[in-house]
Design a protein around this motif. Structure first.
Motif, mmCIF file in Angstrom:
data_model
loop_
_atom_site.group_PDB
_atom_site.id
_atom_site.type_symbol
_atom_site.label_atom_id
_atom_site.label_comp_id
_atom_site.label_asym_id
_atom_site.label_seq_id
_atom_site.Cartn_x
_atom_site.Cartn_y
_atom_site.Cartn_z
ATOM 1 N N TYR A 58 -13.161 31.810 -62.912
ATOM 2 C CA TYR A 58 -11.956 31.453 -62.176
ATOM 3 C C TYR A 58 -11.093 32.708 -62.086
ATOM 4 O O TYR A 58 -10.903 33.418 -63.083
ATOM 5 C CB TYR A 58 -11.205 30.327 -62.871
ATOM 6 C CG TYR A 58 -12.009 29.047 -62.952
ATOM 7 C CD1 TYR A 58 -12.021 28.147 -61.895
ATOM 8 C CD2 TYR A 58 -12.779 28.760 -64.084
ATOM 9 C CE1 TYR A 58 -12.771 26.977 -61.966
ATOM 10 C CE2 TYR A 58 -13.528 27.600 -64.161
ATOM 11 C CZ TYR A 58 -13.524 26.710 -63.097
ATOM 12 O OH TYR A 58 -14.278 25.561 -63.172
ATOM 13 N N VAL A 59 -10.583 32.989 -60.906
ATOM 14 C CA VAL A 59 -9.853 34.228 -60.659
ATOM 15 C C VAL A 59 -8.457 33.905 -60.146
ATOM 16 O O VAL A 59 -8.264 32.991 -59.339
ATOM 17 C CB VAL A 59 -10.601 35.121 -59.643
ATOM 18 C CG1 VAL A 59 -9.843 36.420 -59.397
ATOM 19 C CG2 VAL A 59 -12.022 35.410 -60.128
ATOM 20 N N ALA A 60 -7.471 34.651 -60.623
ATOM 21 C CA ALA A 60 -6.081 34.520 -60.185
ATOM 22 C C ALA A 60 -5.468 35.904 -60.087
ATOM 23 O O ALA A 60 -6.014 36.878 -60.614
ATOM 24 C CB ALA A 60 -5.289 33.641 -61.148
ATOM 25 N N TYR A 61 -4.338 35.992 -59.410
ATOM 26 C CA TYR A 61 -3.634 37.270 -59.319
ATOM 27 C C TYR A 61 -2.138 37.022 -59.174
ATOM 28 O O TYR A 61 -1.691 35.939 -58.796
ATOM 29 C CB TYR A 61 -4.150 38.120 -58.149
ATOM 30 C CG TYR A 61 -3.798 37.591 -56.771
ATOM 31 C CD1 TYR A 61 -2.652 38.019 -56.102
ATOM 32 C CD2 TYR A 61 -4.616 36.668 -56.131
ATOM 33 C CE1 TYR A 61 -2.329 37.543 -54.849
ATOM 34 C CE2 TYR A 61 -4.312 36.181 -54.872
ATOM 35 C CZ TYR A 61 -3.165 36.620 -54.233
ATOM 36 O OH TYR A 61 -2.846 36.140 -52.988
ATOM 37 N N GLY A 62 -1.370 38.040 -59.496
ATOM 38 C CA GLY A 62 0.072 37.970 -59.362
ATOM 39 C C GLY A 62 0.631 39.363 -59.151
ATOM 40 O O GLY A 62 -0.087 40.364 -59.200
ATOM 41 N N TYR A 63 1.926 39.434 -58.913
ATOM 42 C CA TYR A 63 2.567 40.719 -58.692
ATOM 43 C C TYR A 63 4.008 40.651 -59.179
ATOM 44 O O TYR A 63 4.565 39.570 -59.369
ATOM 45 C CB TYR A 63 2.536 41.110 -57.209
ATOM 46 C CG TYR A 63 3.426 40.258 -56.327
ATOM 47 C CD1 TYR A 63 4.738 40.653 -56.055
ATOM 48 C CD2 TYR A 63 2.969 39.066 -55.785
ATOM 49 C CE1 TYR A 63 5.564 39.876 -55.269
ATOM 50 C CE2 TYR A 63 3.783 38.286 -54.995
ATOM 51 C CZ TYR A 63 5.083 38.691 -54.732
ATOM 52 O OH TYR A 63 5.901 37.918 -53.950
ATOM 53 N N LEU A 84 -7.163 40.161 -68.278
ATOM 54 C CA LEU A 84 -6.844 41.105 -67.214
ATOM 55 C C LEU A 84 -8.128 41.752 -66.701
ATOM 56 O O LEU A 84 -8.938 42.248 -67.492
ATOM 57 C CB LEU A 84 -5.880 42.166 -67.728
ATOM 58 C CG LEU A 84 -5.365 43.185 -66.699
ATOM 59 C CD1 LEU A 84 -4.535 42.494 -65.633
ATOM 60 C CD2 LEU A 84 -4.555 44.269 -67.397
ATOM 61 N N MET A 85 -8.308 41.752 -65.400
ATOM 62 C CA MET A 85 -9.512 42.324 -64.802
ATOM 63 C C MET A 85 -9.435 43.848 -64.853
ATOM 64 O O MET A 85 -8.374 44.430 -64.642
ATOM 65 C CB MET A 85 -9.645 41.841 -63.355
ATOM 66 C CG MET A 85 -11.044 41.922 -62.789
ATOM 67 S SD MET A 85 -11.200 41.064 -61.196
ATOM 68 C CE MET A 85 -11.135 39.353 -61.728
ATOM 69 N N PRO A 86 -10.539 44.519 -65.156
ATOM 70 C CA PRO A 86 -10.510 45.987 -65.257
ATOM 71 C C PRO A 86 -10.291 46.649 -63.904
ATOM 72 O O PRO A 86 -10.444 46.023 -62.847
ATOM 73 C CB PRO A 86 -11.902 46.322 -65.817
ATOM 74 C CG PRO A 86 -12.766 45.177 -65.392
ATOM 75 C CD PRO A 86 -11.880 43.968 -65.425
ATOM 76 N N GLU A 87 -9.916 47.926 -63.955
ATOM 77 C CA GLU A 87 -9.743 48.705 -62.725
ATOM 78 C C GLU A 87 -11.079 48.826 -62.002
ATOM 79 O O GLU A 87 -12.138 48.958 -62.628
ATOM 80 C CB GLU A 87 -9.201 50.100 -63.044
ATOM 81 C CG GLU A 87 -7.773 50.109 -63.576
ATOM 82 C CD GLU A 87 -6.754 49.742 -62.509
ATOM 83 O OE1 GLU A 87 -7.047 49.986 -61.318
ATOM 84 O OE2 GLU A 87 -5.683 49.222 -62.861
ATOM 85 N N VAL A 88 -11.016 48.791 -60.687
ATOM 86 C CA VAL A 88 -12.231 48.839 -59.880
ATOM 87 C C VAL A 88 -12.744 50.266 -59.770
ATOM 88 O O VAL A 88 -11.974 51.199 -59.508
ATOM 89 C CB VAL A 88 -11.965 48.267 -58.475
ATOM 90 C CG1 VAL A 88 -13.204 48.419 -57.590
ATOM 91 C CG2 VAL A 88 -11.551 46.807 -58.565
#
Length: 284
Positions: A58-63, A84-88
């Motif tokens: 499950y993926v989410a994001y915010g700012y 927290l997802m790692p840097e691409v």
């Protein structure tokens, strides 16, 4: 999919034939609310779900300040504990695209991907091929690359939904009140939810009357195949717009006509449809 109207968004996206179950919906909504407070995010969004063999992601994001350049992505395998997802790493994009294996559901797992050989022609017109390169990818990094690729090539927003300020940060346009029925039925009135990748005047020249703060974003026509990458349909007596990505099956966008409510959500295996050109009857 904005957390502020999460329940209604799931009902609208269900017109596409997919949604979350009541139990998982409650778990995700409550956990993302807590996550938003812990990280002091201005807005929180549910991005979607990538299916796996053992567990789903499950993926989410915010700012906090910039809703386009400073997004922070999170993932979870149970909808409750978020990481927290790692840097691409852009160097892994090719390997992620050609990888045919399903996601397993274990972010610590590694997988070997064999890249296609590189061909060169020397001065005598002789063709040489390099040995296929084998790239070892951690599933967590593969997940980050896949989410980024899907977002940049299929996530949409209505025209005027974002506003570029004088300090070059993007915010959700407070004066945007939705597209009307005529505007909503035209795919040219939507934009890609990503940083512009074309020249600064490329998108402005497409409109007779342009406003740089809202017309600077790329459009769906910038995604190949031109004018064939998305499918637009109307539902609920023309009051709901649904747009499907044909390049990334599983990405759905919705917009409630004459309202600020819109969003996108992905439900799929994270596989790009490389056969799209062969599936179209006529490519313009």
């Amino acid at each position: 999919m904005n957390l502020e109207y999460f329940d209604e968004s799931l009902k609208l996206i269900s017109y596409c034939g997919t949604t979350l179950g009541p139990e998982m919906k409650t778990i995700i909504e409550s956990s993302l609310t807590a996550l938003q407070g812990d990280h002091k995010l201005t807005n929180m969004f549910f991005w979607g779900r990538i299916n796996g063999i053992e567990e789903d992601y499950y993926v989410a994001y915010g700012y906090t300040m910039d809703c386009l350049r400073k997004r922070r992505f999170f993932y979870s395998t149970n909808g409750y504990n978020w990481f927290l997802m790692p840097e691409v790493n852009p160097e892994l994009n090719e390997a992620c695209l050609v990888c045919t294996e399903m996601f397993n559901g274990d972010p610590t797992m590694f997988i070997d991907v064999t890249l296609d050989p590189q061909f060169t022609i020397d001065e005598n017109q002789l063709i040489y091929a390099t040995k296929p390169e084998i790239v070892r990818i951690k599933e967590e990094d593969r997940l980050a690359c896949t989410v980024t690729l899907i977002t940049e090539e299929s996530a949409l927003i209505p025209h005027g939904g974002l506003y570029k300020q004088v300090d070059k940060t993007f915010i959700y346009n407070p004066l945007f009140h939705g597209l009307n029925e005529i505007e909503a039925a035209d795919l040219s009135n939507y934009q890609l939810y990503r940083e512009p990748q074309t020249s600064w005047n490329h998108n402005l020249l497409r409109r007779v009357q342009y406003k740089y703060p809202i017309d600077c974003l790329d459009t769906p026509n910038d995604i190949l195949p031109d004018e064939n990458g998305f499918s637009l349909t109307l539902a609920n007596h023309g009051r709901l717009v649904l747009i499907r990505s044909l390049l990334w099956p599983g990405m759905y966008f919705f917009h409630k006509v004459d309202s600020r409510k819109h969003g996108f959500c992905y439900f799929g295996a994270g596989k790009k449809n490389f056969d799209l050109l062969f599936m179209l009857d006529e490519v313009k």
